[in-house]
Design an enzyme around this catalytic site. Structure first.
Site, PDB file in Angstrom:
ATOM      1  N   HIS A 184      -3.716   6.089   3.417  1.00 16.34           N
ATOM      2  CA  HIS A 184      -4.455   4.925   2.929  1.00 16.34           C
ATOM      3  C   HIS A 184      -3.895   3.630   3.527  1.00 16.34           C
ATOM      4  O   HIS A 184      -4.633   2.781   4.043  1.00 16.34           O
ATOM      5  CB  HIS A 184      -4.396   4.893   1.401  1.00 16.34           C
ATOM      6  CG  HIS A 184      -5.280   3.866   0.766  1.00 16.34           C
ATOM      7  ND1 HIS A 184      -4.879   2.560   0.584  1.00 16.34           N
ATOM      8  CD2 HIS A 184      -6.535   3.947   0.257  1.00 16.34           C
ATOM      9  CE1 HIS A 184      -5.849   1.870  -0.016  1.00 16.34           C
ATOM     10  NE2 HIS A 184      -6.872   2.705  -0.227  1.00 16.34           N
ATOM     11  N   ASP A 236      -1.894   4.077  17.991  1.00 13.05           N
ATOM     12  CA  ASP A 236      -2.727   2.872  18.123  1.00 13.05           C
ATOM     13  C   ASP A 236      -2.364   1.801  17.105  1.00 13.05           C
ATOM     14  O   ASP A 236      -3.149   0.904  16.833  1.00 13.05           O
ATOM     15  CB  ASP A 236      -4.208   3.252  17.985  1.00 13.05           C
ATOM     16  CG  ASP A 236      -5.133   2.234  18.644  1.00 13.05           C
ATOM     17  OD1 ASP A 236      -4.663   1.515  19.533  1.00 13.05           O
ATOM     18  OD2 ASP A 236      -6.314   2.160  18.266  1.00 13.05           O
ATOM     19  N   SER A 290     -11.072  -0.998  -1.030  1.00 12.24           N
ATOM     20  CA  SER A 290      -9.784  -0.984  -0.330  1.00 12.24           C
ATOM     21  C   SER A 290      -9.968  -1.294   1.141  1.00 12.24           C
ATOM     22  O   SER A 290      -9.084  -1.846   1.796  1.00 12.24           O
ATOM     23  CB  SER A 290      -9.112   0.383  -0.473  1.00 12.24           C
ATOM     24  OG  SER A 290      -8.633   0.590  -1.772  1.00 12.24           O
ATOM     25  N   ASP A 336       0.845  -1.193   0.000  1.00 13.48           N
ATOM     26  CA  ASP A 336       0.000   0.000   0.000  1.00 13.48           C
ATOM     27  C   ASP A 336       0.882   1.245   0.000  1.00 13.48           C
ATOM     28  O   ASP A 336       1.978   1.219  -0.577  1.00 13.48           O
ATOM     29  CB  ASP A 336      -0.937  -0.021   1.217  1.00 13.48           C
ATOM     30  CG  ASP A 336      -2.305   0.539   0.898  1.00 13.48           C
ATOM     31  OD1 ASP A 336      -2.408   1.770   0.756  1.00 13.48           O
ATOM     32  OD2 ASP A 336      -3.262  -0.250   0.794  1.00 13.48           O
TER      33      ASP A 336
END
Length: 719
Positions: A386, A360, A567, A351
């Site tokens: 993304h 996190d 996605s 990606d």
């Protein structure tokens, strides 16, 4: 007594005349000896005559058995039949007494012993279609059966027929194989009936927006106010209403402890001497009793006597979990009660990279071998967001009391940057794909990925096709791809390739079954669908968009955001596959199990919009591919099955063709965990009592639905 060996006798009818003659050469007045008379014995049939006094077979001479008996004496004769013969009768100068006879010798006597062959026949009367097999036990087989012999009878129904009952001399017998004692001629009746046939079609009803056993409620968050979810609390514990565990300090004696409990009016049930603790029954509720006793001198602590229940649901304590409607939709809380993943499962995310500064995400990330093929460097930092969002869906830091949860709580994430906000090139994608699978020489990846997520795509490309085929040929890596976000268009590449699991997107559509997202591509190559979200909708009116919530950032402001697209749906599938591998499912079985366990949406069966349906993680990790269908009787918590079959867990047509006449129910269930117990999360259905007549056919339309409460152990066995 030496018994006569009857086998030495001739097998023809013998009539033996015994003659005794009294000899007296000179019977003058000077003869002072005893007087003797002749005893003549004839034998008819096969057998022997014994003299009880002498305990031997009478002598035979020239076909005649002779014996002299003193006048005035009594001779006791015993009839000894040969094998397969019985004694019939005495005749002549004899006093009958069963097989023994007394002859009083007050003159010449004649006696006849009659033996007769003792064999019986069996007449078999058959109703219906079948046969009866006969086998003689403990003696040789013959057309007739010797007296007192045992004959084993076994019924053998023809195909599509079954044994119903014995009759005649076997009236009341139930077993298919039984024995009969041949003490006379016998008549046996056998009834065969033709099986009834049950045809049917079963549907599977799934609950939405979550599993029926899941108490998840995304509406706990309203507007922009974010509340810590309380679903992480242990709701699976109950307690005995009137029982407490009371532990005393070590220095308190037994007498002091028991005196204290008596003053509290507590009844002692049991004691643990090692811990100086008591199980006590209290007059009020356990909670009230605890409040009353916990401050009493000498008592170290007081606890409720909890009884633990099986855990069928596991919710993480992440504060934004209630926003993540997409996890309960695919049954992940049920799956987490079975497995949370493991760090030996390696998932590569091809990606835009991953930002480790996000608070996190990072505990599950392989920082050493993550790589950037856009800039050809080890720094795989995300400058778009993304990739961080996609990776968070798979493996965000979970159950850490903050942020969001990931599909896998434990996983080895390998971030591979193959694009950024301005650039996504085939060359970099191929390098990243080969690196992830461990077949690229430089740089090299010593720990190839088990799963490779590809949330990107475009038009058909020969170079990329070759790379995908090579990875499939040389490795076990499972490739997962997004179908594309151009509604109505064909599935993009490389996802459209047969080596890649193609994933489409569905929305939330609260509180109904999800629907195809209005941006999701479609085609026959589609394998499954998963939550992709809809950021233009708030179907449950909680003030939050129905997007997929995960880790994100904006201008170095690390946040949690809702996004939409295939996605977002692809990493849900990649995460579920990781959970399947954690449970020991083989790489080679993953795709087939995903197909067989998915939730049917749209037109029945595989279709272009949904593929095989919405992924069902709970069924997938448990390989719940079979629905059992049976006919039988329900007695308490036991199903007694007389006929059964199996079909796909997704439902469909069935046929039960061995149903005997009677009153039965039709049962169907998906035993998800395969433990022969109907428990929360299983799917079960039961018909009314139905009458089945021999040789008839029946049709049934029905469905099974999810079980909410624990029913108990069901022992299913064939009659």
């Amino acid at each position: 007594m030496n018994i006569f060996n009857a086998k030495k006798l001739s097998m023809i009818l013998l009539i033996i005349t015994l003659s005794f003659t009294l000899t007296a050469c000179d019977m003058g007045d000077d003869n002072t000896g005893p007087t003797y008379f002749d005893l003549k014995i004839q034998v008819e049939g096969q057998g022997a005559v014994l003299d009880r006094h002498e305990e031997k077979i009478l002598d035979e001479k020239d076909g005649v058995i002779t014996k002299k008996a003193e006048a005035g004496s009594s001779v006791t004769l015993i009839a000894d039949p040969a094998e397969d013969y019985i004694f019939d009768s005495w005749s002549g100068d004899v006093e009958e007494s069963g097989t023994e006879a007394n002859v009083y010798m007050d003159g010449d006597k004649e006696v006849k012993a009659v033996f007769r062959e003792e064999k019986y026949s069996i007449e078999i009367i058959i109703e219906g279609e079948g046969e009866v097999k006969k086998q003689l036990i403990s003696t040789q087989k013959s057309e007739k059966y010797p007296y007192d012999s045992k004959v084993e009878l076994t019924v053998i129904p023809d195909e599509e027929w079954y044994f119903e009952s014995w009759g005649g001399d076997l009236e009341g017998k139930e077993d298919k194989t039984t024995t009969i004692i041949m003490d006379s001629d016998k008549t046996v009746e056998v009834v065969f009936l033709e099986y009834a046939i049950q045809y049917g079609n079963l549907d599977v009803l799934h609950n939405f927006p979550t599993s029926i056993v899941d108490d998840f409620d995304s509406q706990a968050i309203t507007g922009s106010e974010l509340k810590v979810s309380d679903t992480g609390q242990d709701t699976d514990i109950e307690y005995k209403e009137n029982q407490l565990i009371v532990r005393f300090s070590d220095g308190v004696t037994q007498n002091e402890s028991e005196e204290t409990l008596s003053e509290l009016n507590y009844e002692i049930i049991d004691r643990n001497y090692v811990l100086n603790a008591y199980l006590a029954e209290v007059p009020e509720s356990a909670k009230e009793g605890k409040m009353r006793a916990q401050n009493v001198a000498g008592i170290k602590y007081v606890e409720l006597n909890h009884k633990l229940k099986k855990s069928y649901i596991k919710h993480p304590n992440d504060e934004l979990f209630n926003l993540q409607w997409h996890y309960p939709q695919i049954r992940l809380p049920q799956t987490w009660a079975q497995t949370k993943g493991c760090d030996s499962v390696r998932i590569a995310v091809l990606d835009t990279g991953l930002d480790l500064n996000h608070p996190d995400i990072g505990d599950n990330v392989d920082e050493e071998y993550g790589y950037d093929f856009v800039n050809d460097e080890e720094d795989f930092s995300d400058d778009n967001g993304h990739g961080t969002h996609v990776a968070g869906t798979i493996g965000a830091d979970t159950d850490n009391s903050k942020g969001v949860a990931g599909a896998m709580w434990e996983v080895d994430l390998l971030p591979i940057k193959v694009g950024d906000g301005d650039r996504l090139e085939i060359w970099d994608i191929v390098d990243g794909l080969q690196y992830a699978s461990g077949i690229l020489d430089s740089p090299s990846n010593p720990n190839p990925a088990d799963v490779i997520n590809m949330s990107f795509g475009g038009g058909e490309n020969e170079y990329l096709t070759d790379a995908v085929e090579k990875v499939n040929e040389q490795t076990n890596a499972i490739m997962v791809g997004a179908a594309g976000n151009y509604y109505g268009a064909s599935i993009i590449y490389p996802t459209a390739l047969p080596e890649v699991i193609a994933v489409g997107a569905v929305d939330y559509n609260y509180p109904y079954a999800p629907q195809q997202a209005d941006y999701s591509n479609e085609g026959l190559e589609m394998d499954v669908v998963a939550p992709g979200g809809d950021i233009e909708s708030d179907s449950n009116n909680d003030g939050n968009l129905d997007g997929v919530w995960s880790t994100g950032f904006d201008d170095n402001w690390y946040l949690y955001e809702a996004m939409q697209g295939t996605s977002m749906s692809a990493p849900h599938v990649a995460g579920v596959i990781g959970l399947m591998l954690s449970k020991g499912i083989s790489y080679h079985d993953v795709r087939n199990i995903l197909h067989q366990t998915s939730i049917d949406l749209g037109s029945e069966g595989h279709n272009e919009k949904y593929g095989y349906g919405l992924i069902n993680s709970y069924w997938a990790v448990n390989k719940a591919t079979v629905m059992k269908v049976a006919v039988g009787k329900l007695e308490d918590d036991t199903i007694k099955i007389i006929d059964e079959t199996s079909i796909s867990s997704r439902g469909g047509e069935f046929k039960l063709d061995s149903i005997p006449e009677g009153y039965y129910r039709v049962f169907a269930w998906v035993d998800v965990r395969g433990n022969e117990s109907i428990e929360p999360g299983d799917y079960f259905g039961i018909s009314d009592v139905l009458e089945f007549e021999a040789g008839e056919s029946y049709d049934l339309e029905g469905y099974i639905a999810e079980v909410k409460e624990e029913v108990g152990k069901v022992e299913a066995f064939r009659w």
